[in-house]
Design a protein around this motif. Structure first.
Motif, short mmCIF file in Angstrom:
data_model
loop_
_atom_site.label_atom_id
_atom_site.label_comp_id
_atom_site.label_asym_id
_atom_site.label_seq_id
_atom_site.Cartn_x
_atom_site.Cartn_y
_atom_site.Cartn_z
N ARG A 7 -7.89 -15.61 -8.34
CA ARG A 7 -6.78 -14.66 -8.20
C ARG A 7 -6.36 -14.09 -9.54
N GLN A 121 3.43 -11.44 -2.87
CA GLN A 121 2.88 -12.42 -1.92
C GLN A 121 3.45 -12.26 -0.51
N SER A 122 4.28 -11.25 -0.33
CA SER A 122 4.84 -10.97 1.01
C SER A 122 5.33 -9.52 1.02
N LEU A 145 -9.44 -14.10 -1.61
CA LEU A 145 -9.10 -15.25 -0.77
C LEU A 145 -9.31 -16.50 -1.62
N ASP A 147 -8.12 -20.71 -1.86
CA ASP A 147 -7.45 -21.88 -1.27
C ASP A 147 -6.77 -21.55 0.05
N GLY A 148 -7.44 -20.74 0.86
CA GLY A 148 -6.93 -20.42 2.19
C GLY A 148 -5.86 -19.36 2.23
N LYS A 149 -5.51 -18.76 1.08
CA LYS A 149 -4.47 -17.73 1.03
C LYS A 149 -5.08 -16.39 0.60
N TYR A 150 -4.54 -15.33 1.18
CA TYR A 150 -4.98 -13.98 0.84
C TYR A 150 -4.05 -13.37 -0.20
N TYR A 151 -4.64 -12.78 -1.22
CA TYR A 151 -3.85 -12.19 -2.31
C TYR A 151 -4.26 -10.73 -2.53
N TYR A 190 -9.35 -10.87 6.46
CA TYR A 190 -7.91 -10.94 6.74
C TYR A 190 -7.59 -10.31 8.09
#
Length: 236
Positions: A7, A121-122, A145, A147-151, A190
């Protein structure tokens, strides 16, 4: 030599070489350290609103022998950034609401920069809509992507007072103009996840007793699901 996460590397890759960087919410200061070590930039300012992260950044900068090239500063957003002190401002690792607050609190300073690199992040829809309404132009986008999170992240600059510009579509505000155009593989992942999530939510809503509140929510979720489906089709 500092190593960055995927990221952070994507953010670093967006910084224009030779620019002076201001990292807002610098955390441990790794990104400006990396950019100076790689000779991508020669100087940077690491800023944070909290003394703890700023002290950690100061220690890391000193341990790498870069205190003469990277200064640290306690600052709420852009409040302590002087005129023409930086070319690039990076705002990452925080919610979209806070990103909007930082840009709204010091609009003249934000609009005077050569580029802003943002990774909210949101509330991506709200951030993108704000940028359009305020006259910013989109320069670049990326998405990772990790650690399981989309950035998702974007590079923008103020484009001046433009009287007529093409209004972004709902798809562009939700998912990103360049990400859609480039058929970005991480965006596609995503969207596939979003489709699965919305299908599950719709089934749960349909299983509940029909009320005005439930029906309103069902229509909202269905509209979003249809938007996801439309975007996926266009990215084939």
């Amino acid at each position: 030599m500092v190593r960055l996460s995927q990221r952070m590397q994507a953010l670093a890759d967006m910084v224009t070489p030779g620019n002076v960087l201001c990292d807002v919410g610098c955390d441990h200061g790794f990104l400006p350290i990396y950019l100076v070590q790689k000779k991508i930039i020669s100087r940077a300012i690491a800023m944070d609103v909290a003394t703890g992260p700023l002290s950690a950044a100061k220690e890391h900068i000193a341990s790498e022998g870069l205190s003469d090239k990277i200064s640290t500063r306690l600052s709420d957003g852009l409040s302590e950034l002087g005129e023409a002190e930086a070319d690039t401002v990076l705002i990452a690792g925080m919610g979209g609401g806070l990103v909007l607050h930082i840009l709204s609190e010091n609009p003249d300073r934000a609009k005077s920069l050569k580029e802003l690199i943002l990774q909210p992040q949101s509330e991506l829809y709200e951030v993108r809509n704000f940028l359009f309404q305020e006259g910013y132009e989109l320069l670049d986008e990326d998405m990772v992507l990790e650690d399981g999170k989309y950035y998702p992240m974007m590079k923008v600059r103020y484009g001046g007072e433009v009287t007529k510009r093409e209004e972004p579509t709902e798809q562009q505000l939700y998912f990103g103009t360049f990400l859609i155009q480039r058929k970005h593989p991480v965006l596609k992942q995503y969207l596939l996840r979003e489709r699965a999530v919305t299908e599950k939510v719709l089934k749960q809503l349909e299983a509940q007793p029909a009320t005005d509140v439930i029906e309103k929510r069902r229509q909202e979720v269905k509209s979003y699901r249809d938007l996801v489906e439309k975007t996926l089709e266009e990215m084939q």
